[in-house]
Write an enzyme that holds these catalytic residues in place. Structure first.
Site, PDB file in Angstrom:
ATOM      1  N   GLU A  80       0.971  -1.142   0.006  1.00 55.44           N
ATOM      2  CA  GLU A  80      -0.086  -0.096  -0.048  1.00 55.44           C
ATOM      3  C   GLU A  80       0.728   1.288   0.125  1.00 55.44           C
ATOM      4  O   GLU A  80       0.502   2.318   0.320  1.00 55.44           O
ATOM      5  CB  GLU A  80      -0.943  -0.001   1.248  1.00 55.44           C
ATOM      6  CG  GLU A  80      -1.948  -1.148   0.842  1.00 55.44           C
ATOM      7  CD  GLU A  80      -3.208  -1.096   1.907  1.00 55.44           C
ATOM      8  OE1 GLU A  80      -3.776  -0.169   1.827  1.00 55.44           O
ATOM      9  OE2 GLU A  80      -3.228  -1.772   2.837  1.00 55.44           O
ATOM     10  N   SER A  84      -6.851  -2.230   0.881  1.00 53.39           N
ATOM     11  CA  SER A  84      -7.149  -1.889  -0.454  1.00 53.39           C
ATOM     12  C   SER A  84      -7.439  -2.771  -1.378  1.00 53.39           C
ATOM     13  O   SER A  84      -7.388  -2.961  -2.811  1.00 53.39           O
ATOM     14  CB  SER A  84      -5.633  -1.379  -0.892  1.00 53.39           C
ATOM     15  OG  SER A  84      -5.585   0.155  -0.384  1.00 53.39           O
ATOM     16  N   TYR A  91      -9.394   3.176  -6.850  1.00 53.08           N
ATOM     17  CA  TYR A  91      -8.448   4.367  -6.967  1.00 53.08           C
ATOM     18  C   TYR A  91      -8.216   4.530  -8.417  1.00 53.08           C
ATOM     19  O   TYR A  91      -7.699   5.956  -8.643  1.00 53.08           O
ATOM     20  CB  TYR A  91      -7.098   3.778  -6.585  1.00 53.08           C
ATOM     21  CG  TYR A  91      -6.866   3.372  -5.091  1.00 53.08           C
ATOM     22  CD1 TYR A  91      -6.952   4.196  -4.193  1.00 53.08           C
ATOM     23  CD2 TYR A  91      -6.711   1.851  -4.883  1.00 53.08           C
ATOM     24  CE1 TYR A  91      -7.043   4.056  -2.933  1.00 53.08           C
ATOM     25  CE2 TYR A  91      -6.698   1.491  -3.430  1.00 53.08           C
ATOM     26  CZ  TYR A  91      -7.028   2.566  -2.271  1.00 53.08           C
ATOM     27  OH  TYR A  91      -6.752   2.054  -1.163  1.00 53.08           O
ATOM     28  N   ARG A 127     -12.898   4.730   9.825  1.00 45.23           N
ATOM     29  CA  ARG A 127     -14.191   4.521   8.784  1.00 45.23           C
ATOM     30  C   ARG A 127     -14.362   3.168   8.982  1.00 45.23           C
ATOM     31  O   ARG A 127     -13.602   2.254   8.847  1.00 45.23           O
ATOM     32  CB  ARG A 127     -13.500   4.947   7.649  1.00 45.23           C
ATOM     33  CG  ARG A 127     -14.600   5.566   6.573  1.00 45.23           C
ATOM     34  CD  ARG A 127     -13.847   5.440   5.078  1.00 45.23           C
ATOM     35  NE  ARG A 127     -13.956   4.177   4.624  1.00 45.23           N
ATOM     36  CZ  ARG A 127     -13.184   3.789   3.918  1.00 45.23           C
ATOM     37  NH1 ARG A 127     -11.795   4.336   3.617  1.00 45.23           N
ATOM     38  NH2 ARG A 127     -13.006   2.433   3.431  1.00 45.23           N
ATOM     39  N   ASP A 129     -16.529   0.119   7.180  1.00 47.52           N
ATOM     40  CA  ASP A 129     -17.283  -0.426   5.934  1.00 47.52           C
ATOM     41  C   ASP A 129     -18.367  -1.349   6.176  1.00 47.52           C
ATOM     42  O   ASP A 129     -18.214  -2.307   7.251  1.00 47.52           O
ATOM     43  CB  ASP A 129     -16.255  -1.118   4.914  1.00 47.52           C
ATOM     44  CG  ASP A 129     -15.149  -0.097   4.463  1.00 47.52           C
ATOM     45  OD1 ASP A 129     -15.401   1.042   4.481  1.00 47.52           O
ATOM     46  OD2 ASP A 129     -14.115  -0.594   4.239  1.00 47.52           O
ATOM     47  N   GLU A 153     -15.534  -4.152   8.074  1.00 51.51           N
ATOM     48  CA  GLU A 153     -14.119  -4.082   8.722  1.00 51.51           C
ATOM     49  C   GLU A 153     -14.227  -2.633   9.025  1.00 51.51           C
ATOM     50  O   GLU A 153     -14.830  -1.614   8.737  1.00 51.51           O
ATOM     51  CB  GLU A 153     -12.951  -3.975   7.529  1.00 51.51           C
ATOM     52  CG  GLU A 153     -13.268  -3.130   6.205  1.00 51.51           C
ATOM     53  CD  GLU A 153     -11.954  -2.977   5.737  1.00 51.51           C
ATOM     54  OE1 GLU A 153     -10.715  -3.027   6.350  1.00 51.51           O
ATOM     55  OE2 GLU A 153     -11.776  -2.170   4.648  1.00 51.51           O
ATOM     56  N   ASN A 163     -11.392   0.794   9.440  1.00 46.84           N
ATOM     57  CA  ASN A 163     -10.070   1.247   8.789  1.00 46.84           C
ATOM     58  C   ASN A 163      -9.636   2.216   9.835  1.00 46.84           C
ATOM     59  O   ASN A 163     -10.013   3.333   9.988  1.00 46.84           O
ATOM     60  CB  ASN A 163     -10.395   1.890   7.656  1.00 46.84           C
ATOM     61  CG  ASN A 163     -10.519   0.995   6.372  1.00 46.84           C
ATOM     62  OD1 ASN A 163      -9.823   0.108   6.039  1.00 46.84           O
ATOM     63  ND2 ASN A 163     -11.918   1.099   6.088  1.00 46.84           N
ATOM     64  N   GLY A 189      -7.727   5.857   4.136  1.00 43.03           N
ATOM     65  CA  GLY A 189      -7.194   6.519   2.826  1.00 43.03           C
ATOM     66  C   GLY A 189      -7.433   7.916   2.983  1.00 43.03           C
ATOM     67  O   GLY A 189      -8.641   8.491   3.352  1.00 43.03           O
TER      68      GLY A 189
HETATM   69  N1  LIG Z   1     -18.994 -10.842   2.298  1.00 44.75           N
HETATM   70  C1  LIG Z   1     -18.945  -9.645   1.290  1.00 44.75           C
HETATM   71  N2  LIG Z   1     -19.891  -9.532   0.340  1.00 44.75           N
HETATM   72  C2  LIG Z   1     -19.839  -8.512  -0.419  1.00 44.75           C
HETATM   73  N3  LIG Z   1     -18.954  -7.576  -0.743  1.00 44.75           N
HETATM   74  C3  LIG Z   1     -17.885  -7.763  -0.102  1.00 44.75           C
HETATM   75  C4  LIG Z   1     -17.610  -8.896   1.152  1.00 44.75           C
HETATM   76  N4  LIG Z   1     -16.492  -8.840   1.351  1.00 44.75           N
HETATM   77  C5  LIG Z   1     -15.872  -7.841   0.918  1.00 44.75           C
HETATM   78  N5  LIG Z   1     -16.612  -7.372   0.016  1.00 44.75           N
HETATM   79  C6  LIG Z   1     -16.286  -6.194  -0.960  1.00 44.75           C
HETATM   80  O1  LIG Z   1     -14.940  -6.250  -1.056  1.00 44.75           O
HETATM   81  C7  LIG Z   1     -14.516  -4.850  -0.657  1.00 44.75           C
HETATM   82  C8  LIG Z   1     -13.236  -4.962   0.063  1.00 44.75           C
HETATM   83  O2  LIG Z   1     -13.361  -5.807   1.249  1.00 44.75           O
HETATM   84  P1  LIG Z   1     -13.191  -5.450   2.756  1.00 44.75           P
HETATM   85  O3  LIG Z   1     -13.365  -6.063   3.841  1.00 44.75           O
HETATM   86  O4  LIG Z   1     -13.855  -3.907   3.067  1.00 44.75           O
HETATM   87  O5  LIG Z   1     -11.418  -5.031   2.632  1.00 44.75           O
HETATM   88  P2  LIG Z   1     -10.266  -3.976   2.463  1.00 44.75           P
HETATM   89  O6  LIG Z   1      -9.659  -3.819   3.656  1.00 44.75           O
HETATM   90  O7  LIG Z   1      -9.596  -4.434   1.311  1.00 44.75           O
HETATM   91  O8  LIG Z   1     -11.077  -2.694   2.123  1.00 44.75           O
HETATM   92  C9  LIG Z   1     -15.740  -4.414  -0.020  1.00 44.75           C
HETATM   93  O9  LIG Z   1     -15.632  -2.910  -0.060  1.00 44.75           O
HETATM   94  C10 LIG Z   1     -16.784  -4.795  -0.820  1.00 44.75           C
HETATM   95  O10 LIG Z   1     -16.889  -4.301  -2.091  1.00 44.75           O
HETATM   96 MG   LIG Z   2     -12.539  -1.777   2.951  1.00 42.13          MG
END
Ligand SMILES: Nc1ncnc2c1ncn2[C@@H]1O[C@H](COP(=O)(O)OP(=O)(O)O)[C@@H](O)[C@H]1O
Ligand SMILES: [Mg+2]
Length: 332
Positions: free
Chosen positions: A15, A165, A232, A271, A273, A287, A289, A293
């Site tokens: 990253e 990311s 990005y 943040r 998600d 998750e 953060n 970013g």
């Molecule tokens: N169980 C899930 N169902 C639907 N989309 C998911 C799921 N897990 C992850 N995603 C998708 O993948 C992206 C990245 O996952 P995330 O867990 O936020 O990890 P990162 O730390 O890489 O952002 C999310 O923003 C979403 O679009």
């Molecule tokens: Mg995320």
């Protein structure tokens, strides 16, 4: 006297590129009437250690395991330098999505069910009735396929537990895609999480101390989910803030964000998600953060702008959480 702020960015993980952009954003937007800014491009650990006695505060714009996952925080604690992110323990919880889910579950919060391939303890665990249970004392992908078939239908998400990311994340559409997806995830982590694909609205909520900014609705365009390109690249995703959702859902999201901040123990900013599934009326946290970013196109500045904060004000508010005793009115 101006506050001496060291802006830490760079690092040596995947990253780094994003971190350099976040660093530039922070450097460009810190108010020079209040802060004496020192740019710290981190290439080696000594670049941080050399800051002892040189700065009043470290602004961490350093993503990924090293900068976000508690290591840099622990070094700064040892050096006696205050910093803008969570302390080491919540940083580690935030960095590891599996640990994060375990903390949330222990507090009675809903998380999406999962299967974990834990290459650290060499076993497969499944998440059932609010806890994890070992189902196999070794890792076997054939058995994993069977477990997936018992529990869900495809697509499923395969994710490294501690990456960011969207590195190493795959949306797996059938059995045959599972092995390459697990292989990809293990490039980034020794713990791999498999989750059903949540079909719903993707939302993200920023908090700065106890202030919760308006939720953002994310509609990825470049990829099938919010992958690296969607995050990005120019026009990679539509990010609407405030999210066009009803005010009740918005308040639920904001309350849940504060609850998650509290149980993880993040005192500064961050943040969270989420995916909201309208058919179940359930909000699933994906998750947290703890060093989100902070580039010109990032979500946190976007939420701040919708709240009426300039970039400068956003950075002031973050710093104020760390140095509350400071009077931030400009010197005359
Ligand atoms: N169980 C899930 N169902 C639907 N989309 C998911 C799921 N897990 C992850 N995603 C998708 O993948 C992206 C990245 O996952 P995330 O867990 O936020 O990890 P990162 O730390 O890489 O952002 C999310 O923003 C979403 O679009
Ligand atoms: Mg995320």
């Amino acid at each position: 006297m101006k506050i001496k702020v060291g802006v830490l960015f760079g690092g040596w993980g995947e990253e780094r590129e994003v971190s350099v952009k976040s660093g530039q954003f922070v450097v460009e937007n810190l108010d020079r009437n209040k802060y004496e800014v020192r740019e710290v491009l981190v290439n080696r650990i000594e670049d941080i250690i050399e800051l002892k006695g040189e700065i009043d505060l470290a602004f961490i714009a350093f993503h990924g395991k090293i900068g976000e996952g508690g290591y840099v925080q622990a070094i700064l604690d040892l050096l006696g330098i205050p910093y803008t992110s969570a302390s080491p323990l919540p940083s580690q919880i935030g960095m590891n999505k599996w640990l994060f889910k375990r903390v949330l579950q222990s507090e009675g919060l809903t998380t999406v069910s999962d299967i974990v391939l834990d290459y650290v303890t060499k076993r497969i665990l499944v998440n059932e009735n609010g806890g994890y249970r070992q189902v196999l004392s070794r890792i076997c992908l054939r058995q994993t396929v069977r477990l997936i078939a018992e529990k869900w239908s495809y697509p499923v998400f395969v994710k490294p537990a501690d990456s960011g990311s969207s590195f190493g994340i795959s949306k797996v559409k059938n059995e045959s895609q599972l092995r390459p997806a697990v292989k990809e995830a293990t490039k980034f982590s020794r713990q791999v999480i498999i989750e059903p694909s949540l079909e719903g609205k993707e939302l993200t909520v920023t908090f700065v101390g106890k202030t919760v900014l308006p939720p953002i609705l994310i509609i990825p365009h470049k990829g099938e989910f919010f992958d690296y390109a969607s995050k990005y690249e120019e026009e990679g995703a539509e990010e609407i803030c405030p999210a066009p959702i009803d005010s009740r859902l918005s308040r639920r999201l904001q309350r849940l964000t504060l609850k998650i901040k509290k149980v993880v123990g993040v005192e500064t900013y961050g943040r969270v998600d989420f995916v909201y599934k309208p058919d179940e009326d359930v909000i699933y946290p994906l998750e947290i953060n703890t060093v989100p970013g902070m580039t010109t196109t990032s979500l946190v500045p976007k939420a701040a702008a919708a709240f009426g904060w300039s970039n400068q004000r956003l950075l002031d508010e973050i710093i104020r959480l760390v140095l509350p005793e400071q009077n931030h009115t400009p010197e005359v």
